[in-house]
Design an enzyme around this catalytic site. Structure first.
Site, PDB file in Angstrom:
ATOM      1  N   LYS A  97       0.875  -1.185   0.000  1.00  0.00           N
ATOM      2  CA  LYS A  97       0.000   0.000   0.000  1.00  0.00           C
ATOM      3  C   LYS A  97       0.908   1.231   0.000  1.00  0.00           C
ATOM      4  O   LYS A  97       1.787   1.358   0.853  1.00  0.00           O
ATOM      5  CB  LYS A  97      -0.894   0.010   1.233  1.00  0.00           C
ATOM      6  CG  LYS A  97      -2.023  -0.997   1.114  1.00  0.00           C
ATOM      7  CD  LYS A  97      -3.102  -0.773   2.140  1.00  0.00           C
ATOM      8  CE  LYS A  97      -4.316  -1.643   1.822  1.00  0.00           C
ATOM      9  NZ  LYS A  97      -3.984  -3.045   1.524  1.00  0.00           N
TER      10      LYS A  97
ATOM     11  N   ASP B 170      -1.289  -2.183  -4.301  1.00  0.00           N
ATOM     12  CA  ASP B 170      -2.721  -2.123  -3.999  1.00  0.00           C
ATOM     13  C   ASP B 170      -3.248  -0.742  -4.364  1.00  0.00           C
ATOM     14  O   ASP B 170      -2.493   0.234  -4.374  1.00  0.00           O
ATOM     15  CB  ASP B 170      -2.957  -2.313  -2.490  1.00  0.00           C
ATOM     16  CG  ASP B 170      -2.807  -3.762  -2.047  1.00  0.00           C
ATOM     17  OD1 ASP B 170      -2.771  -4.667  -2.898  1.00  0.00           O
ATOM     18  OD2 ASP B 170      -2.740  -3.980  -0.814  1.00  0.00           O
TER      19      ASP B 170
ATOM     20  N   ARG C 254      -4.414  -6.221 -11.299  1.00  0.00           N
ATOM     21  CA  ARG C 254      -5.436  -6.899 -10.477  1.00  0.00           C
ATOM     22  C   ARG C 254      -6.701  -6.061 -10.624  1.00  0.00           C
ATOM     23  O   ARG C 254      -6.704  -4.875 -10.330  1.00  0.00           O
ATOM     24  CB  ARG C 254      -5.042  -6.944  -9.011  1.00  0.00           C
ATOM     25  CG  ARG C 254      -6.170  -7.495  -8.127  1.00  0.00           C
ATOM     26  CD  ARG C 254      -5.956  -7.206  -6.653  1.00  0.00           C
ATOM     27  NE  ARG C 254      -4.755  -7.817  -6.157  1.00  0.00           N
ATOM     28  CZ  ARG C 254      -4.023  -7.298  -5.155  1.00  0.00           C
ATOM     29  NH1 ARG C 254      -4.385  -6.175  -4.571  1.00  0.00           N
ATOM     30  NH2 ARG C 254      -2.935  -7.905  -4.751  1.00  0.00           N
TER      31      ARG C 254
HETATM   32  C1  LIG Z   1      -7.044 -10.555  -3.839  1.00  0.00           C
HETATM   33  C2  LIG Z   1      -7.820  -9.292  -3.614  1.00  0.00           C
HETATM   34  C3  LIG Z   1      -7.150  -8.090  -3.542  1.00  0.00           C
HETATM   35  C4  LIG Z   1      -7.856  -6.897  -3.372  1.00  0.00           C
HETATM   36  N1  LIG Z   1      -7.195  -5.702  -3.436  1.00  0.00           N
HETATM   37  C5  LIG Z   1      -7.897  -4.557  -3.373  1.00  0.00           C
HETATM   38  C6  LIG Z   1      -7.271  -3.290  -3.576  1.00  0.00           C
HETATM   39  O1  LIG Z   1      -6.064  -3.184  -3.812  1.00  0.00           O
HETATM   40  N2  LIG Z   1      -8.046  -2.173  -3.500  1.00  0.00           N
HETATM   41  C7  LIG Z   1      -9.387  -2.242  -3.251  1.00  0.00           C
HETATM   42  O2  LIG Z   1     -10.043  -1.197  -3.206  1.00  0.00           O
HETATM   43  N3  LIG Z   1      -9.999  -3.423  -3.044  1.00  0.00           N
HETATM   44  C8  LIG Z   1      -9.296  -4.574  -3.102  1.00  0.00           C
HETATM   45  N4  LIG Z   1      -9.937  -5.772  -2.941  1.00  0.00           N
HETATM   46  C9  LIG Z   1     -11.309  -5.791  -2.385  1.00  0.00           C
HETATM   47  C10 LIG Z   1     -12.361  -5.734  -3.473  1.00  0.00           C
HETATM   48  O3  LIG Z   1     -12.326  -4.483  -4.087  1.00  0.00           O
HETATM   49  C11 LIG Z   1     -13.757  -5.992  -2.893  1.00  0.00           C
HETATM   50  O4  LIG Z   1     -14.030  -5.025  -1.930  1.00  0.00           O
HETATM   51  C12 LIG Z   1     -13.930  -7.352  -2.268  1.00  0.00           C
HETATM   52  O5  LIG Z   1     -13.276  -8.339  -2.996  1.00  0.00           O
HETATM   53  C13 LIG Z   1     -15.407  -7.714  -2.195  1.00  0.00           C
HETATM   54  O6  LIG Z   1     -15.971  -7.674  -3.474  1.00  0.00           O
HETATM   55  P1  LIG Z   1     -16.354  -8.984  -4.310  1.00  0.00           P
HETATM   56  O7  LIG Z   1     -15.944  -8.754  -5.718  1.00  0.00           O
HETATM   57  O8  LIG Z   1     -15.762 -10.188  -3.674  1.00  0.00           O
HETATM   58  O9  LIG Z   1     -17.922  -9.002  -4.342  1.00  0.00           O
HETATM   59  P2  LIG Z   1     -19.029  -8.939  -3.136  1.00  0.00           P
HETATM   60  O10 LIG Z   1     -20.305  -8.761  -3.842  1.00  0.00           O
HETATM   61  O11 LIG Z   1     -18.621  -7.943  -2.134  1.00  0.00           O
HETATM   62  O12 LIG Z   1     -18.896 -10.354  -2.517  1.00  0.00           O
HETATM   63  C14 LIG Z   1     -19.363 -11.528  -3.150  1.00  0.00           C
HETATM   64  C15 LIG Z   1     -19.531 -12.604  -2.092  1.00  0.00           C
HETATM   65  O13 LIG Z   1     -18.246 -12.942  -1.544  1.00  0.00           O
HETATM   66  C16 LIG Z   1     -18.350 -13.210  -0.168  1.00  0.00           C
HETATM   67  N5  LIG Z   1     -17.537 -12.230   0.584  1.00  0.00           N
HETATM   68  C17 LIG Z   1     -16.988 -11.095   0.097  1.00  0.00           C
HETATM   69  N6  LIG Z   1     -16.278 -10.482   1.069  1.00  0.00           N
HETATM   70  C18 LIG Z   1     -16.381 -11.235   2.171  1.00  0.00           C
HETATM   71  C19 LIG Z   1     -15.869 -11.142   3.499  1.00  0.00           C
HETATM   72  N7  LIG Z   1     -15.070 -10.147   3.889  1.00  0.00           N
HETATM   73  N8  LIG Z   1     -16.169 -12.120   4.388  1.00  0.00           N
HETATM   74  C20 LIG Z   1     -16.952 -13.146   4.021  1.00  0.00           C
HETATM   75  N9  LIG Z   1     -17.475 -13.297   2.782  1.00  0.00           N
HETATM   76  C21 LIG Z   1     -17.200 -12.361   1.876  1.00  0.00           C
HETATM   77  C22 LIG Z   1     -19.799 -13.105   0.195  1.00  0.00           C
HETATM   78  O14 LIG Z   1     -20.372 -14.364   0.029  1.00  0.00           O
HETATM   79  C23 LIG Z   1     -20.335 -12.166  -0.871  1.00  0.00           C
HETATM   80  O15 LIG Z   1     -21.698 -12.333  -1.099  1.00  0.00           O
HETATM   81  C24 LIG Z   1      -9.262  -6.950  -3.171  1.00  0.00           C
HETATM   82  C25 LIG Z   1      -9.933  -8.162  -3.253  1.00  0.00           C
HETATM   83  C26 LIG Z   1      -9.241  -9.318  -3.488  1.00  0.00           C
HETATM   84  C27 LIG Z   1     -10.004 -10.593  -3.615  1.00  0.00           C
END
Ligand SMILES: Cc1cc2nc3c(=O)[nH]c(=O)nc-3n(C[C@H](O)[C@H](O)[C@H](O)COP(=O)(O)OP(=O)(O)OC[C@H]3O[C@@H](n4cnc5c(N)ncnc54)[C@H](O)[C@@H]3O)c2cc1C
Length: 306
Positions: A91, A125, A176
């Site tokens: 970060k 990130d 990513r």
């Molecule tokens: C490897 C990785 C790196 C990332 N890096 C960044 C970054 O650099 N900057 C940034 O802004 N964001 C980052 N994110 C976070 C991302 O932007 C989302 O906020 C996060 O992944 C949740 O969105 P989603 O696409 O999984 O969909 P969502 O609709 O939020 O989630 C889909 C489903 O996944 C499950 N789920 C999601 N989160 C959780 C949780 N915390 N606990 C339990 N179940 C959960 C639930 O079942 C949910 O219904 C990263 C995510 C990943 C996977």
């Protein structure tokens, strides 16, 4: 999400730190590098790759930023020593972006050069929208200076992202792609769930058309399916993309995707500064927030009461 859960998400920052720690432990490898190494070793044994994040953000003193850069040097040495399959995620605010662009650049260069010495890779990130311009500027500067072992993150939530994909295309960046965790105002971000999904796929299409290596970072089943369909339609091999998930989320699905032959990388945060990261993970998991509230009202809080 129930009304109760929604309310809890809002008050989560007021929940005692010990309760947050208890319920967020699944998202964090531990407070030490040794703990992170063990988690990565287990993931590798299960056919998964990792990216290690040294927790720390919104740092306010130069010495702290140097300490984070040093921690990353230690991470690369540990990855090498244990022959792990893992890169790192950084970060920029942890490396000093909030203090000075030049300090951050110096620290990032240090991490990127160390990574290159080990034949390893650094992913920057993406943080909140106030940092997007500086992050993309720094990414471009380092790539133009010949640092190839560097990737970036783009957030489908932001309205600007498709334009960012286009303006980065000449670098053929390793990206990513995620939805974006920081809730930004409607003027600059899509606030509707379906609009974020649609923008994710638009950005993915353009990245794949520009022959970029994409880490598809989502736990959203529909988006995983749509992304894999696009990858398959383009005839890409398993070395041409990867899926990414966060530690502690959808572990069974992770295993299925690996069994189907996809490269899958797990984000493994560790360190003492677990609080801000944990809050964001719990805020994304309202069912868990509800559980915290119930527990907080009972067992967890009881020892704190007079
Ligand atoms: C490897 C990785 C790196 C990332 N890096 C960044 C970054 O650099 N900057 C940034 O802004 N964001 C980052 N994110 C976070 C991302 O932007 C989302 O906020 C996060 O992944 C949740 O969105 P989603 O696409 O999984 O969909 P969502 O609709 O939020 O989630 C889909 C489903 O996944 C499950 N789920 C999601 N989160 C959780 C949780 N915390 N606990 C339990 N179940 C959960 C639930 O079942 C949910 O219904 C990263 C995510 C990943 C996977």
């Amino acid at each position: 999400m129930s009304l109760f859960d929604r309310a809890i998400v809002r008050v989560l920052p007021a929940v005692p730190k010990q309760a947050v720690q208890l319920f967020s432990s699944r998202y964090i490898a531990g407070s030490t590098l040794a703990a992170a190494v063990e988690v990565v070793r287990d993931l590798n044994a299960g056919g998964k790759l990792a990216t290690v994040d040294v927790l720390g953000e919104e740092i306010t003193r130069e010495e702290e930023t140097r300490a984070i850069a040093q921690s990353y040097r230690d991470v690369f040495a540990a990855i090498d020593k244990a022959a792990l399959d893992s890169n790192v995620s950084v970060k920029l605010t942890a490396l000093g972006l909030g203090l000075s662009y030049d300090l951050c650049r110096e620290n990032l260069l240090d991490v990127v050069r160390t990574a290159a010495g080990y034949g390893n890779f650094v992913r920057i990130d993406m943080e909140d929208a106030t940092t997007t311009d500086a992050t993309l500027r720094l990414y471009r500067e380092l790539r133009e200076d010949g640092h190839e072992n560097l990737g970036v993150v783009l957030q489908a939530r932001l309205r600007r992202t498709l334009e960012d994909v286009r303006s980065l295309a000449d670098l053929r960046p390793s990206v990513r792609l995620c939805k974006g965790i920081y809730l930004e105002p409607a003027a600059i971000a899509f606030t509707d769930y379906e609009a974020v999904r649609a923008n994710f796929l638009r950005c993915l299409d353009e990245l794949l058309d520009a022959e970029c290596y994409v880490g598809v970072a989502t736990h959203d089943e529909w988006l995983i399916g749509e992304s894999l369909a696009r990858i398959s339609r383009r005839g890409l091999g398993t070395a041409d993309y990867e899926l990414q998930m966060l530690l502690g989320v959808r572990e069974e699905r992770r295993d299925e995707l690996v069994a189907e032959g996809h490269r899958l990388r797990v984000y493994v945060p560790f360190g003492e500064q677990w609080y801000a990261y944990s809050l964001r993970r719990l805020q994304e998991n309202p069912a868990m927030a509800g559980t915290i509230a119930r527990a907080t009202a009972g067992r967890v809080l009881r020892p704190l009461r007079p």
